[in-house]
Scaffold this motif. Structure first.
Motif, PDB file in Angstrom:
ATOM      1  N   UNK A  73     -44.050  24.182  58.771  1.00 24.26           N
ATOM      2  CA  UNK A  73     -44.410  25.491  58.233  1.00 24.26           C
ATOM      3  C   UNK A  73     -43.285  26.511  58.420  1.00 24.26           C
ATOM      4  N   UNK A  74     -42.634  26.489  59.568  1.00 28.08           N
ATOM      5  CA  UNK A  74     -41.524  27.423  59.817  1.00 28.08           C
ATOM      6  C   UNK A  74     -40.356  27.115  58.885  1.00 28.08           C
ATOM      7  N   UNK A  75     -40.044  25.831  58.713  1.00 30.17           N
ATOM      8  CA  UNK A  75     -38.941  25.439  57.830  1.00 30.17           C
ATOM      9  C   UNK A  75     -39.235  25.835  56.377  1.00 30.17           C
ATOM     10  N   UNK A  76     -40.454  25.649  55.927  1.00 33.62           N
ATOM     11  CA  UNK A  76     -40.784  26.009  54.537  1.00 33.62           C
ATOM     12  C   UNK A  76     -41.011  27.512  54.371  1.00 33.62           C
ATOM     13  N   UNK A  77     -41.251  28.216  55.466  1.00 33.68           N
ATOM     14  CA  UNK A  77     -41.462  29.655  55.409  1.00 33.68           C
ATOM     15  C   UNK A  77     -40.187  30.386  54.986  1.00 33.68           C
ATOM     16  N   UNK A  78     -39.052  29.921  55.437  1.00 32.27           N
ATOM     17  CA  UNK A  78     -37.775  30.589  55.149  1.00 32.27           C
ATOM     18  C   UNK A  78     -37.487  30.612  53.639  1.00 32.27           C
ATOM     19  N   UNK A  79     -37.515  29.506  52.910  1.00 34.84           N
ATOM     20  CA  UNK A  79     -37.264  29.596  51.465  1.00 34.84           C
ATOM     21  C   UNK A  79     -38.320  30.409  50.710  1.00 34.84           C
ATOM     22  N   UNK A  80     -39.559  30.306  51.178  1.00 40.91           N
ATOM     23  CA  UNK A  80     -40.618  31.067  50.515  1.00 40.91           C
ATOM     24  C   UNK A  80     -40.373  32.563  50.681  1.00 40.91           C
ATOM     25  N   UNK A  81     -39.982  32.991  51.850  1.00 37.05           N
ATOM     26  CA  UNK A  81     -39.695  34.410  52.085  1.00 37.05           C
ATOM     27  C   UNK A  81     -38.512  34.852  51.224  1.00 37.05           C
ATOM     28  N   UNK A  82     -37.494  34.028  51.131  1.00 34.68           N
ATOM     29  CA  UNK A  82     -36.329  34.372  50.301  1.00 34.68           C
ATOM     30  C   UNK A  82     -36.747  34.508  48.837  1.00 34.68           C
ATOM     31  N   UNK A  83     -37.548  33.584  48.378  1.00 31.76           N
ATOM     32  CA  UNK A  83     -38.009  33.641  46.983  1.00 31.76           C
ATOM     33  C   UNK A  83     -38.870  34.878  46.744  1.00 31.76           C
ATOM     34  N   UNK A  84     -39.660  35.283  47.728  1.00 31.93           N
ATOM     35  CA  UNK A  84     -40.500  36.463  47.557  1.00 31.93           C
ATOM     36  C   UNK A  84     -39.714  37.770  47.685  1.00 31.93           C
ATOM     37  N   UNK A  85     -38.648  37.783  48.474  1.00 30.28           N
ATOM     38  CA  UNK A  85     -37.864  39.010  48.687  1.00 30.28           C
ATOM     39  C   UNK A  85     -36.842  39.235  47.575  1.00 30.28           C
ATOM     40  N   UNK A  86     -36.311  38.181  46.966  1.00 26.26           N
ATOM     41  CA  UNK A  86     -35.261  38.322  45.943  1.00 26.26           C
ATOM     42  C   UNK A  86     -35.674  39.280  44.827  1.00 26.26           C
ATOM     43  N   UNK A  87     -36.868  39.191  44.258  1.00 27.18           N
ATOM     44  CA  UNK A  87     -37.192  40.106  43.160  1.00 27.18           C
ATOM     45  C   UNK A  87     -37.316  41.573  43.559  1.00 27.18           C
ATOM     46  N   UNK A  88     -37.308  41.889  44.843  1.00 25.37           N
ATOM     47  CA  UNK A  88     -37.426  43.283  45.255  1.00 25.37           C
ATOM     48  C   UNK A  88     -36.154  44.086  45.001  1.00 25.37           C
ATOM     49  N   UNK A  89     -35.025  43.442  44.888  1.00 20.77           N
ATOM     50  CA  UNK A  89     -33.771  44.145  44.622  1.00 20.77           C
ATOM     51  C   UNK A  89     -33.467  44.106  43.128  1.00 20.77           C
ATOM     52  N   UNK A  90     -32.681  45.061  42.617  1.00 18.75           N
ATOM     53  CA  UNK A  90     -32.334  45.045  41.194  1.00 18.75           C
ATOM     54  C   UNK A  90     -31.588  43.777  40.780  1.00 18.75           C
ATOM     55  N   UNK A  91     -30.690  43.329  41.621  1.00 18.55           N
ATOM     56  CA  UNK A  91     -29.970  42.099  41.324  1.00 18.55           C
ATOM     57  C   UNK A  91     -30.926  40.915  41.326  1.00 18.55           C
TER      58      UNK A  91
END
Length: 122
Positions: free
Chosen positions: A12-30
């Motif tokens: 769960x910890x290992x899969x949490x990192x990519x999921x968080x990155x995927x969820x945070x990426x759309x928050x920035x304009x880039x």
């Protein structure tokens, strides 16, 4: 039992990192550009047609010409000619309407060619 719980927690910890990155990426304009670009590339019909590149180009073209000033440089002769054309059109149109009124009221009702010989329908 402890081993399975630790293994599931680690997974769960290992899969949490990519999921968080995927969820945070759309928050920035880039991130928006990257995510929507990827969606449009892999699923081209995902967005409504008003967001297609062709429609966006038409919108940009429309907006650029919408506020441009249009001036008509006419000479006095051209203005007089244009007024004369408009006057001739108005006279011809009113003459046509008058003729249609006169011709319409003078017409005789035509005989009915129906199979029942003009008798009223029952």
């Amino acid at each position: 039992m402890f081993f399975l719980t630790c293994r599931r927690t680690f997974k769960d910890v290992i899969t949490f990192i990519p999921v968080v990155i995927i969820l945070i990426i759309p928050l920035s304009p880039v991130g928006h550009v990257l995510v929507f670009g990827a969606i449009q590339r892999f699923y081209p019909d995902f967005f409504p047609s008003c967001f297609t590149e062709q429609r966006q180009n038409l919108l940009q073209l429309y907006e650029s010409t919408e506020y441009s000033e249009v001036t008509i440089n006419e000479t006095l002769e051209e203005k007089v000619y244009r007024v004369g054309e408009a006057f001739a059109y108005i006279v011809a149109n009113s003459a046509k309407e008058s003729y249609n009124k006169i011709a319409g009221s003078a017409t005789v009702p035509e005989e009915d060619d129906s199979p029942n010989g003009g008798a009223p329908k029952q």
